[in-house]
Every structure is written in structure tokens, then in C-alpha cells.
Scaffold this motif. Sequence first.
Motif, PDB file in Angstrom:
ATOM      1  N   TYR A  64       0.864  -1.190   0.000  1.00 32.44           N
ATOM      2  CA  TYR A  64       0.000   0.000   0.000  1.00 32.44           C
ATOM      3  C   TYR A  64       0.895   1.232   0.000  1.00 32.44           C
ATOM      4  O   TYR A  64       1.747   1.378   0.878  1.00 32.44           O
ATOM      5  CB  TYR A  64      -0.866  -0.052   1.258  1.00 32.44           C
ATOM      6  CG  TYR A  64      -2.029   0.902   1.334  1.00 32.44           C
ATOM      7  CD1 TYR A  64      -2.861   1.131   0.250  1.00 32.44           C
ATOM      8  CD2 TYR A  64      -2.314   1.542   2.544  1.00 32.44           C
ATOM      9  CE1 TYR A  64      -3.949   1.988   0.354  1.00 32.44           C
ATOM     10  CE2 TYR A  64      -3.403   2.391   2.663  1.00 32.44           C
ATOM     11  CZ  TYR A  64      -4.216   2.612   1.558  1.00 32.44           C
ATOM     12  OH  TYR A  64      -5.296   3.449   1.664  1.00 32.44           O
ATOM     13  N   ALA A 108      -3.106   0.236  -3.819  1.00 30.02           N
ATOM     14  CA  ALA A 108      -2.879  -1.068  -3.194  1.00 30.02           C
ATOM     15  C   ALA A 108      -2.739  -2.143  -4.253  1.00 30.02           C
ATOM     16  O   ALA A 108      -3.384  -2.088  -5.304  1.00 30.02           O
ATOM     17  CB  ALA A 108      -4.035  -1.410  -2.254  1.00 30.02           C
ATOM     18  N   SER A 135      -7.835  -5.316  -1.197  1.00 26.63           N
ATOM     19  CA  SER A 135      -7.091  -4.489  -2.146  1.00 26.63           C
ATOM     20  C   SER A 135      -8.037  -3.623  -2.976  1.00 26.63           C
ATOM     21  O   SER A 135      -7.809  -2.421  -3.172  1.00 26.63           O
ATOM     22  CB  SER A 135      -6.242  -5.374  -3.056  1.00 26.63           C
ATOM     23  OG  SER A 135      -5.542  -4.588  -4.005  1.00 26.63           O
ATOM     24  N   LEU A 151      -9.410  -0.828  -0.771  1.00 23.64           N
ATOM     25  CA  LEU A 151      -8.448   0.258  -0.577  1.00 23.64           C
ATOM     26  C   LEU A 151      -8.292   1.118  -1.839  1.00 23.64           C
ATOM     27  O   LEU A 151      -7.988   2.310  -1.753  1.00 23.64           O
ATOM     28  CB  LEU A 151      -7.088  -0.312  -0.168  1.00 23.64           C
ATOM     29  CG  LEU A 151      -7.030  -0.975   1.211  1.00 23.64           C
ATOM     30  CD1 LEU A 151      -5.666  -1.619   1.441  1.00 23.64           C
ATOM     31  CD2 LEU A 151      -7.330   0.026   2.321  1.00 23.64           C
TER      32      LEU A 151
END
Length: 435
Positions: free
Chosen positions: A94, A104, A135, A138
Motif C-alpha cells: 500500500y 494497493a 485491495s 483500498l
Amino acid sequence: MMSNYKLPEGYKQTKIGLIPEDWKVEKFQDITEVITCGLAATPKYVTEAKGKPFLSAQNVRDGKVVYENYKFVSKELFAQITRHNKPSRGDILYTRVGAGIGDAGVIENDFEFAIYVSLTLIKLKYDKADSYFISNLLNSERYKFLAKNGLFAGAGVQNLNVEVVRNFAIPLPPLPEQRAIARALSDADTLIAALDKQLAKKRHIKTATMQQLLTGKKRLPGFGEGKGYKKTNFGVIPEDWNVVPITKATGEIFLGLTAKVDYVNSGGIPLIRASDIASGRLSFSDARAISVRQHKELTRYRRPKQGDVLVSKSGSLGVCAIVDVDREFSIYESIIVIQSNSLLNSNFLLWLVRDERTQIRMIGEKVGSTVGHLNLEMFRKLIIPLPTIEEQRAIAQVLTDIDTDIAALENRRAKTQAIKQGMMQELLTGRTRLI
């Protein structure tokens, strides 16, 4: 007065908004084993033979971990900084600094590497959370926003505070639904990747075709049968082509406005700057306007017209476009205008000027640079290869057709990306259920 609002059936209100009743809201640190930054100090780099890969924020982009352009640290330092938290398959990287803060990507193989402080390593509790679901979460608009607003200015460099990340509130479906969502979004990513591959191939074909056709190394059907080649001060070209100074094959070559700009908010005439031309096309969408009076003064003796080729002489050097509309406008001094004549097809001229070899002759190694200046007098000294007007048109048409195909692929990719964004909005919030 009491509200008549009624929650949709099967949903509940939480601190992060409306989510399905069977979803939870968890603090990010509660679904992870590790959330930590990489090495804080800039290490001494070594050669590949003596070291181990060392990744930084530039190695995570577009939702992927990218294994290219990384450096190497000594094996001793590698062992030291990965002793407790070694990046592994399934972990998430990240980004916490740079233009891509909040990007990410999942580690998808067993490639060994250490990470710099510009990256955060996230190890999930896999009985609670799926790497690809998290992922995607994010990378969604909501968490990108939270990342941008969780910056901490330390040592003069803004970075994403790891404590902010640890305290993210995360919507958490049951694991089977997380995996179903991740698969659906992965299918969209696969389609986007396929379009990217097609685009890369088409752009390569375009570059190769330009190199072949604009130098006459390859002739189109109906041209050059039985003809050989000759050496010239331009290079080797077909014997039935000429080499001429650009000023001999064009009409006027001139600069735009050099006076103080008299901008108006309404009722004016567009003033085209270098920023209004790109990829062979002229755009009026962001052009500012000058007064009609100033426009008439500036175009009293000469004016840009349909069929002219525009070249940026400052800003992004060498960017060019053809005037493909019949309308009134003025140009700023950051643009060179080339007016063609009966010897030179405008579209062929555009492709010549866009060609990398012509660009290098115009501005040296600063092609595409935002630094420097394109000298008008040097530009006027360019020499160009000149086929017959019929062959010029044929060459320009082939290259324009390739450009049209590329534009169609780019449009399709943009639409697919928009569809994926819509899917993320629906699936990652539970508005649309897959299970």
C-alpha cells in the motif's frame, strides 16, 4: 417532526453508511496480523549480483505490484529488515507517498524482496479477510479519499500515517461473498488488461508503420513499382521521392500572438495555446477567449485556417495537431503554424511532424519535454522527404486509420474502466449482492 425514512429491507445503518445486515464493520487493525512500513532510512544500494530486490512506491500502480525499475540492497540488510515481516504471496503493498498515495496491490508470487518506507506492508487474518477484496476496497474512491486526507507532514514530505490506516473502518461481508466480489472485479481487470495489450500492440504497429512509410522503406500498392533507392542528405529514400526544405513545400510558417492578452468571459474568439493541442487533434473545450477586436487585429494579415498544422514551441515541445474545423480562432505565441500548399498534403505533413525522427531534428533530445524552447528559425531549416501528392494522401490515410483504431480501443478501455468503477461502488458497499 419525525422522519418517515425507512431502512431498506435487509440493510442496516452504520458509521460508514448503509450496508447489508449480515456484513460487519471492523477496524482495519482487527482484521490484520501486520500493518507496517518499510525501511525508513535510505540504504546503500548494491548491484543485482550482490543484493536482493528493494521495492518502493513506484512499484505499485493500477492495483498491481509491478516488478520493474527497482533497486537492490545487500543480502545482510535484506535479512535484517525482513527478519520479522517479510513480504509474502497474498500480502498487500500500500503506497504512502508520492502521486499514487493510497494505491494497493496484492503480492501474487513468491518473488523475494524488501520494501522502502514509501510502502506499507499489510498481512491479513485470512480467516477474516480476502486479499483481493481488501485491495479493491483500498483502491475504491472512498478509501482513496481517506488516504489523501490521512496525510502526515513529516520531515517535509507528506506521507500516509500508518495509524490512520490501522483505524480505517472496513465493511466486511462473509468470506465467500468477499471472494465472489473479488472474482467479479478481477474479471473486469482481465478485460482491461486485454485491452491494454491490444493498445500496446496497435501502438507498436503504428510506430513501425510510420518508420516504414514515412521513409519509403515500404511502399503502398500502386506506388514505386520498379523504382530503386537513392542516398540524400535526409538519408536513403525512394528514387522517385524528393528532399526539400520545409519552407519550399509549405506556405507560411509563423508564430501566434505575442501581444498582451485581452481575455473576455463571453462573446469572444477562442485563443488556442499549446495545452489545447495533443495527439494530432485540436481541442476548443478548455480554450479561453479574447475580444473580437483583438482577434481582428491579430489576424489582419494572416490567420490559422482549416488544414494548417500547429506545433507547440514551448510547454510540451513538439506536440502537434491539424486544424480540422472551419471556424474563427487566434493562436498564442507558444504555437508555430505551418500552412501547406499544393505540393504537400496537410495530413501527410502532420504525420511527418509527429514522427520521432522529425521531432529529434526539430528539438533534439528534448522531445516531449516541458523544458526548453523550439526555435522558429531552426524549424524553418528542416528538410523533409516528399513523395507525390497521391502517395502522401495514401500514406496519411493508412496512418490515420491506425490512429482511429487506437482511439476506438482507448474509448472502449475508458468505458470498461468506468463500468468497473460502477461495479466497485455497487459491490463493495453491498448495494448489489452476488451471494
